[in-house]
Design an enzyme around this catalytic site. Sequence first.
Site, short mmCIF file in Angstrom:
data_model
loop_
_atom_site.label_atom_id
_atom_site.label_comp_id
_atom_site.label_asym_id
_atom_site.label_seq_id
_atom_site.Cartn_x
_atom_site.Cartn_y
_atom_site.Cartn_z
N GLN A 1 -108.78 -62.40 25.07
CA GLN A 1 -107.96 -63.42 24.44
C GLN A 1 -107.68 -63.15 22.96
OE1 GLN A 1 -109.77 -67.27 24.51
NE2 GLN A 1 -111.53 -66.67 23.26
N HIS B 1 -146.10 -37.44 15.16
CA HIS B 1 -146.80 -37.96 13.98
C HIS B 1 -146.05 -37.55 12.72
CE1 HIS B 1 -150.25 -39.06 11.47
NE2 HIS B 1 -150.01 -37.94 10.79
#
Length: 467
Positions: A37, A443
Site C-alpha cells: 500500500q 578467543h
Amino acid sequence: MSTTINADVLVVGFGKGGKTVAAQLGKLGRNVVLVEQSDQMYGGTCPNVGCVPTKALVHHSRKRRPEDSPREWYARSVGEVHALTSMFRAGNRDAMQSAETITLLTGRARFTDPHTVEVAQGADRATVTADTIVINTGSEPIVPDIAGLRDSKRLVTSTDLIHSTDLPDRLVIIGGGFLGLEFASIYGQFGSQVTVLEAAPEILGRLDDDVAKVALDIMRGEGVEFVTSAAVTEVRDGVAQTDVVYERGGRRHSVAADAVLAAVGRRPVTQGLDLDAAGVRTNQRGGIEVDEHLRTSQPHIFALGDVNGGPQFTYISLDDSRIVLDHLVGEGRRSRADRVAIPATLFVTPPLATVGLTEREARAAGHRVRIARQPVADIVAMPRAYVVEETRGLMKFVIDAETDEILGAALLSVDAQEIINTIALAMRHHVTAAELRDAVYTHPSSTEALNDVLAMNEGGDQRPGAC
C-alpha cells in the site's frame, strides 16, 4: 484507468514472509503479483520502521560522547538511519521490479471475492485474480483508549518517533513491554529524561526475578524512571507541555512530557482488506485465523507474519514463508508445530536474550533443575566483555538435572543476541550442557563464556582459568 491481471499467486503485503514467497515462486516461473500500500514500506516493518531503524538508533545512541550536543547528535543519527532504511527499501523494490515474473503494484488492496482483489492506485484501479493468495500485511501500533491521548499533539507512536529529528527533552512511555523498554534505553542514552508507566505490578514479570532485577537496575542506573501499577487515566495538553495523569495506590499523580509514546503493543493490519468478501475469518484480537500450515478459512489463502496473530518477530515471518513454500512447491510437511526453542532478544544495552523456560516455569512444570548463573563481570573465560568495556549483566541457564539438557536461558550481556542462537540450536538438537561447556570456541569471544558459566552450578564451582 482500469486494468485486469490474472496471476498464479497474489501476495498482499511486502513484508519478510510475503517477499520471500514472491521471490521464490517468481524464480520458479510462477506469475506473481505483489501489492504494497505504501512506497515507504517496501520490505515491510523491519527495514523501514522496526528492527533496522530501532537497532541502528541503539548503536548511534551509544556512540554519543559527553561533549556532543544531544539534539545535534540525535538529528544526525536519525538522518543516518533514514539513509540506511532508504537503501534497504530501494534494494527490496529493485529486487522485485527486476524479476520478469513478478509485478509490483503500489496501492490499497481489498477483496471483492475469494480469488479477486481490487488495488486502488490513486485514480487508477487494478483487478487481480489469482489461484493462490498470501496475506502479509503486518501489524501497526495500538493507541490505547485513554482520555485525551488520541487528540494530544504530543502523542507519538514508535513509527512517528523514529522519523522525527527533534529529540524530546521529556519522554513519557505508556507501556513497559519490549517496545517500551527498547525506546526507553535508546532515548535515555540520547539525552531524554525518560519515564516508563506500566500498569502491571512488575516490568519483565515473565522473567525470573534475578534476571529482571539486573536488567532494570542497569536501566535505572542510566536514568530511566519506572513507575509500576500505574493506570494512566488522562492526557492533558498544555501550551508548553503535556501532563500524563495516572493513578497508583489510590492516589492521582502526573508527569510532564514533551512527547508521549504509546507502547502498549501492535495489532494485525486487516482493516480495509474486506476479508468478509473473501470468506476469511479473524479472531477476537483481529488476527487472521490460520491452521498449523498457515491456511486461512479459505484453503487457497495463506496468512503470514504478524497479521496471523502469532509472535511478532521478523524471523517468525520468514519461517512462515518456509511453511507456505513447502506446501506450495515442496513436500507439504512443515508446520508451526515444528518450531522448538525459539529465542527472543530485547535490545536494551547490553541486550537481553532469552529462550525456553525460566527457572520458575521449569520448576512449576515438575522438572528437577540445576542452575548455572554468573554475573558477566565474574566470567573469567569471557575477556571480550572487558575488551569492549561492557561487563554489566548476567548469564543464567536452567538445566534438567537428570538429562543435563538445557531447558532455558537468559543472557543479559554483550553479544547476547548472537550467543542465544547457539543455545537455541543446542536445545533443538538435545546437546547437553556438558557438551556446550567442553566445546572449543574462538578467543576472545562472547560464546566462550559457556566454558565458564556452564561449569558453575548449585552443586559446586568448577571454573576454568582465565586467558
